[in-house]
Design a protein around this motif. Structure first.
Motif, PDB file in Angstrom:
ATOM      1  N   PRO A   8     162.659  10.197  82.007  1.00  0.00           N
ATOM      2  CA  PRO A   8     162.122  10.160  83.367  1.00  0.00           C
ATOM      3  C   PRO A   8     161.752   8.753  83.852  1.00  0.00           C
ATOM      4  O   PRO A   8     161.473   8.568  85.021  1.00  0.00           O
ATOM      5  CB  PRO A   8     160.869  11.028  83.270  1.00  0.00           C
ATOM      6  CG  PRO A   8     160.464  10.942  81.846  1.00  0.00           C
ATOM      7  CD  PRO A   8     161.740  10.811  81.072  1.00  0.00           C
ATOM      8  N   ARG A   9     161.757   7.754  82.963  1.00  0.00           N
ATOM      9  CA  ARG A   9     161.403   6.400  83.372  1.00  0.00           C
ATOM     10  C   ARG A   9     162.487   5.794  84.257  1.00  0.00           C
ATOM     11  O   ARG A   9     163.640   6.199  84.220  1.00  0.00           O
ATOM     12  CB  ARG A   9     161.191   5.509  82.156  1.00  0.00           C
ATOM     13  CG  ARG A   9     159.937   5.899  81.382  1.00  0.00           C
ATOM     14  CD  ARG A   9     159.744   5.005  80.219  1.00  0.00           C
ATOM     15  NE  ARG A   9     160.773   5.360  79.227  1.00  0.00           N
ATOM     16  CZ  ARG A   9     161.057   4.669  78.142  1.00  0.00           C
ATOM     17  NH1 ARG A   9     160.404   3.574  77.881  1.00  0.00           N
ATOM     18  NH2 ARG A   9     161.992   5.058  77.297  1.00  0.00           N
ATOM     19  N   THR A  10     162.119   4.784  85.021  1.00  0.00           N
ATOM     20  CA  THR A  10     163.055   4.089  85.896  1.00  0.00           C
ATOM     21  C   THR A  10     164.083   3.344  85.046  1.00  0.00           C
ATOM     22  O   THR A  10     163.710   2.677  84.091  1.00  0.00           O
ATOM     23  CB  THR A  10     162.307   3.080  86.778  1.00  0.00           C
ATOM     24  OG1 THR A  10     161.281   3.766  87.485  1.00  0.00           O
ATOM     25  CG2 THR A  10     163.229   2.407  87.760  1.00  0.00           C
ATOM     26  N   PRO A  11     165.352   3.455  85.390  1.00  0.00           N
ATOM     27  CA  PRO A  11     166.370   2.737  84.600  1.00  0.00           C
ATOM     28  C   PRO A  11     166.184   1.227  84.701  1.00  0.00           C
ATOM     29  O   PRO A  11     165.775   0.704  85.730  1.00  0.00           O
ATOM     30  CB  PRO A  11     167.683   3.167  85.218  1.00  0.00           C
ATOM     31  CG  PRO A  11     167.366   3.859  86.473  1.00  0.00           C
ATOM     32  CD  PRO A  11     165.919   4.212  86.465  1.00  0.00           C
TER      33      PRO A  11
END
Length: 62
Positions: A8-11
């Protein structure tokens, strides 16, 4: 859902300027949280001790 990313973290990005801006933003958030916690602790200490200075003023002389 099959189209959802597993993480779910930002790429991460390849642009070093954007990566630095993201890192700076995260460090600022952490510093702001620490400062807020310090203010709360100081206020609580002041309330428990009846203020910062002893009775009679900063010199302690009444």
């Amino acid at each position: 859902m099959p189209n959802e990313p597993k993480d779910p973290r930002t790429p991460q990005t390849d642009d070093p300027a954007i990566a630095k801006a993201q890192k700076d933003k995260e460090l600022k958030r952490i510093a702001d949280e620490a400062a807020q916690k310090a203010r709360k602790t100081e206020n609580r200490y002041d309330q428990q001790r009846g203020g910062t200075f002893p009775r009679g003023g900063p010199s302690g002389m009444a």
